[in-house]
Design a protein around this motif. Structure first.
Motif, PDB file in Angstrom:
ATOM      1  N   PHE A  45      30.020  38.980  43.323  1.00 18.32           N
ATOM      2  CA  PHE A  45      30.863  37.992  42.650  1.00 18.32           C
ATOM      3  C   PHE A  45      31.600  38.742  41.557  1.00 18.32           C
ATOM      4  N   ILE A  46      32.939  38.664  41.560  1.00 16.04           N
ATOM      5  CA  ILE A  46      33.773  39.430  40.622  1.00 16.04           C
ATOM      6  C   ILE A  46      34.577  38.470  39.758  1.00 16.04           C
ATOM      7  N   ILE A  47      34.578  38.733  38.448  1.00 16.35           N
ATOM      8  CA  ILE A  47      35.315  37.929  37.463  1.00 16.35           C
ATOM      9  C   ILE A  47      36.192  38.854  36.628  1.00 16.35           C
ATOM     10  N   ALA A  48      37.393  38.395  36.296  1.00 18.85           N
ATOM     11  CA  ALA A  48      38.238  39.090  35.320  1.00 18.85           C
ATOM     12  C   ALA A  48      37.856  38.546  33.946  1.00 18.85           C
ATOM     13  N   ILE A  49      36.983  39.245  33.256  1.00 16.94           N
ATOM     14  CA  ILE A  49      36.555  38.815  31.927  1.00 16.94           C
ATOM     15  C   ILE A  49      37.714  38.928  30.940  1.00 16.94           C
ATOM     16  N   SER A  50      38.535  39.954  31.132  1.00 14.11           N
ATOM     17  CA  SER A  50      39.712  40.160  30.291  1.00 14.11           C
ATOM     18  C   SER A  50      40.821  40.747  31.152  1.00 14.11           C
ATOM     19  N   GLY A  51      42.055  40.378  30.882  1.00 12.64           N
ATOM     20  CA  GLY A  51      43.184  40.921  31.631  1.00 12.64           C
ATOM     21  C   GLY A  51      43.255  40.373  33.036  1.00 12.64           C
ATOM     22  N   SER A  52      43.837  41.175  33.927  1.00 16.78           N
ATOM     23  CA  SER A  52      44.035  40.715  35.297  1.00 16.78           C
ATOM     24  C   SER A  52      43.968  41.886  36.266  1.00 16.78           C
ATOM     25  N   PHE A  53      43.696  41.559  37.535  1.00 22.42           N
ATOM     26  CA  PHE A  53      43.694  42.530  38.627  1.00 22.42           C
ATOM     27  C   PHE A  53      43.646  41.761  39.934  1.00 22.42           C
ATOM     28  N   ASP A  54      43.904  42.454  41.025  1.00 19.85           N
ATOM     29  CA  ASP A  54      43.858  41.868  42.360  1.00 19.85           C
ATOM     30  C   ASP A  54      42.676  42.430  43.129  1.00 19.85           C
ATOM     31  N   VAL A  55      41.926  41.550  43.782  1.00 26.43           N
ATOM     32  CA  VAL A  55      40.859  41.943  44.686  1.00 26.43           C
ATOM     33  C   VAL A  55      41.413  41.766  46.106  1.00 26.43           C
ATOM     34  N   VAL A  56      41.515  42.875  46.839  1.00 27.14           N
ATOM     35  CA  VAL A  56      42.080  42.866  48.182  1.00 27.14           C
ATOM     36  C   VAL A  56      40.937  43.007  49.178  1.00 27.14           C
ATOM     37  N   LEU A  57      40.834  42.029  50.085  1.00 24.96           N
ATOM     38  CA  LEU A  57      39.750  42.002  51.068  1.00 24.96           C
ATOM     39  C   LEU A  57      40.324  42.018  52.474  1.00 24.96           C
ATOM     40  N   THR A  58      39.607  42.660  53.389  1.00 29.51           N
ATOM     41  CA  THR A  58      39.940  42.575  54.800  1.00 29.51           C
ATOM     42  C   THR A  58      38.659  42.559  55.617  1.00 29.51           C
ATOM     43  N   ASP A  59      38.728  41.842  56.739  1.00 29.02           N
ATOM     44  CA  ASP A  59      37.620  41.855  57.690  1.00 29.02           C
ATOM     45  C   ASP A  59      37.941  42.777  58.859  1.00 29.02           C
ATOM     46  N   GLY A  60      39.011  43.588  58.711  1.00 30.97           N
ATOM     47  CA  GLY A  60      39.450  44.491  59.764  1.00 30.97           C
ATOM     48  C   GLY A  60      40.546  43.895  60.621  1.00 30.97           C
ATOM     49  N   GLU A  78      42.230  40.463  59.368  1.00 34.55           N
ATOM     50  CA  GLU A  78      43.037  39.702  58.419  1.00 34.55           C
ATOM     51  C   GLU A  78      42.812  40.248  57.011  1.00 34.55           C
ATOM     52  N   GLU A  79      43.829  40.157  56.155  1.00 32.91           N
ATOM     53  CA  GLU A  79      43.719  40.603  54.762  1.00 32.91           C
ATOM     54  C   GLU A  79      44.037  39.430  53.844  1.00 32.91           C
ATOM     55  N   LYS A  80      43.341  39.389  52.701  1.00 28.87           N
ATOM     56  CA  LYS A  80      43.571  38.347  51.715  1.00 28.87           C
ATOM     57  C   LYS A  80      43.491  38.968  50.332  1.00 28.87           C
ATOM     58  N   VAL A  81      44.390  38.529  49.444  1.00 28.71           N
ATOM     59  CA  VAL A  81      44.424  39.020  48.065  1.00 28.71           C
ATOM     60  C   VAL A  81      44.041  37.880  47.133  1.00 28.71           C
ATOM     61  N   PHE A  82      43.082  38.145  46.266  1.00 30.35           N
ATOM     62  CA  PHE A  82      42.679  37.207  45.226  1.00 30.35           C
ATOM     63  C   PHE A  82      43.135  37.781  43.893  1.00 30.35           C
ATOM     64  N   SER A  83      44.046  37.108  43.220  1.00 34.31           N
ATOM     65  CA  SER A  83      44.512  37.543  41.902  1.00 34.31           C
ATOM     66  C   SER A  83      43.638  36.878  40.856  1.00 34.31           C
ATOM     67  N   LEU A  84      42.924  37.702  40.113  1.00 33.49           N
ATOM     68  CA  LEU A  84      42.020  37.184  39.081  1.00 33.49           C
ATOM     69  C   LEU A  84      42.624  37.443  37.708  1.00 33.49           C
ATOM     70  N   ASN A  85      42.706  36.402  36.888  1.00 31.02           N
ATOM     71  CA  ASN A  85      43.290  36.551  35.551  1.00 31.02           C
ATOM     72  C   ASN A  85      42.725  35.575  34.532  1.00 31.02           C
ATOM     73  N   ARG A  86      41.645  34.921  34.848  1.00 28.45           N
ATOM     74  CA  ARG A  86      40.984  34.001  33.930  1.00 28.45           C
ATOM     75  C   ARG A  86      39.482  34.222  34.016  1.00 28.45           C
ATOM     76  N   SER A  87      38.801  33.974  32.906  1.00 25.17           N
ATOM     77  CA  SER A  87      37.353  34.231  32.874  1.00 25.17           C
ATOM     78  C   SER A  87      36.530  33.035  33.303  1.00 25.17           C
ATOM     79  N   TYR A  88      37.149  31.966  33.780  1.00 21.42           N
ATOM     80  CA  TYR A  88      36.399  30.782  34.204  1.00 21.42           C
ATOM     81  C   TYR A  88      36.393  30.594  35.725  1.00 21.42           C
ATOM     82  N   TYR A  89      36.743  31.639  36.474  1.00 22.81           N
ATOM     83  CA  TYR A  89      36.557  31.635  37.918  1.00 22.81           C
ATOM     84  C   TYR A  89      36.466  33.075  38.408  1.00 22.81           C
ATOM     85  N   GLY A  90      35.919  33.226  39.591  1.00 21.21           N
ATOM     86  CA  GLY A  90      35.795  34.552  40.179  1.00 21.21           C
ATOM     87  C   GLY A  90      35.799  34.446  41.685  1.00 21.21           C
ATOM     88  N   VAL A  91      35.723  35.592  42.343  1.00 23.81           N
ATOM     89  CA  VAL A  91      35.742  35.605  43.805  1.00 23.81           C
ATOM     90  C   VAL A  91      34.370  36.046  44.321  1.00 23.81           C
TER      91      VAL A  91
END
Length: 135
Positions: free
Chosen positions: A60-75, A77-90
């Motif tokens: 489980f990944i959270i952006a505690i400060s600032g922002s970044f993108d978590v890029v996932l693939t199952d081989g 399909e690819e999906k990007v989760f943009s994290l920029n708040r400390s009240y949600y995570g992926v």
């Protein structure tokens, strides 16, 4: 696992004029027992972190400060989760290839895991990953 198994998890927010508070607890918000916590910070501009999959580990990944993108693939399909708040995570189940990119200045990524560190759990070669998880 498939890309659809990864998802955003909203965390509780306690709003207060003195400052807000968010939290997570085993089983209440995060779908696993927490065994390890680590964080990534001071990432130079343009750098990526990750570039691997886990055979068993869930994260489980959270952006505690600032922002970044978590890029996932199952081989497939690819999906990007943009994290920029400390009240949600992926939530990232095992069997998904991941990397983190586009770190903002002074960003802080907090990662919680259901396993203690094990080098044997990492799959660091993308072709090997596809053979293991897509057959």
């Amino acid at each position: 696992m498939k890309i659809r198994d990864a998802r955003i998890i909203d965390l509780p927010k306690v709003l207060d004029d003195r400052g807000n508070l968010s939290f997570f607890q085993n089983a209440d918000q995060v779908p696993f027992e927490i065994k390890r916590v680590y964080w990534i910070y001071d990432v130079p501009g343009g750098e990526k972190r990750g570039g691997h999959a886990f055979r068993q580990q869930h994260e489980f990944i959270i952006a505690i400060s600032g922002s970044f993108d978590v890029v996932l693939t199952d081989g497939i399909e690819e999906k990007v989760f943009s994290l920029n708040r400390s009240y949600y995570g992926v939530y990232i189940p095992n069997g998904l290839w991941r990397h983190i990119q586009n770190f903002s200045t002074n960003s802080l990524a907090l990662i919680v895991s259901d396993m203690e560190y094990s080098a044997d759990d990492y799959v660091r070669d993308f072709d090997e990953f596809k053979k293991i998880f897509n057959e």
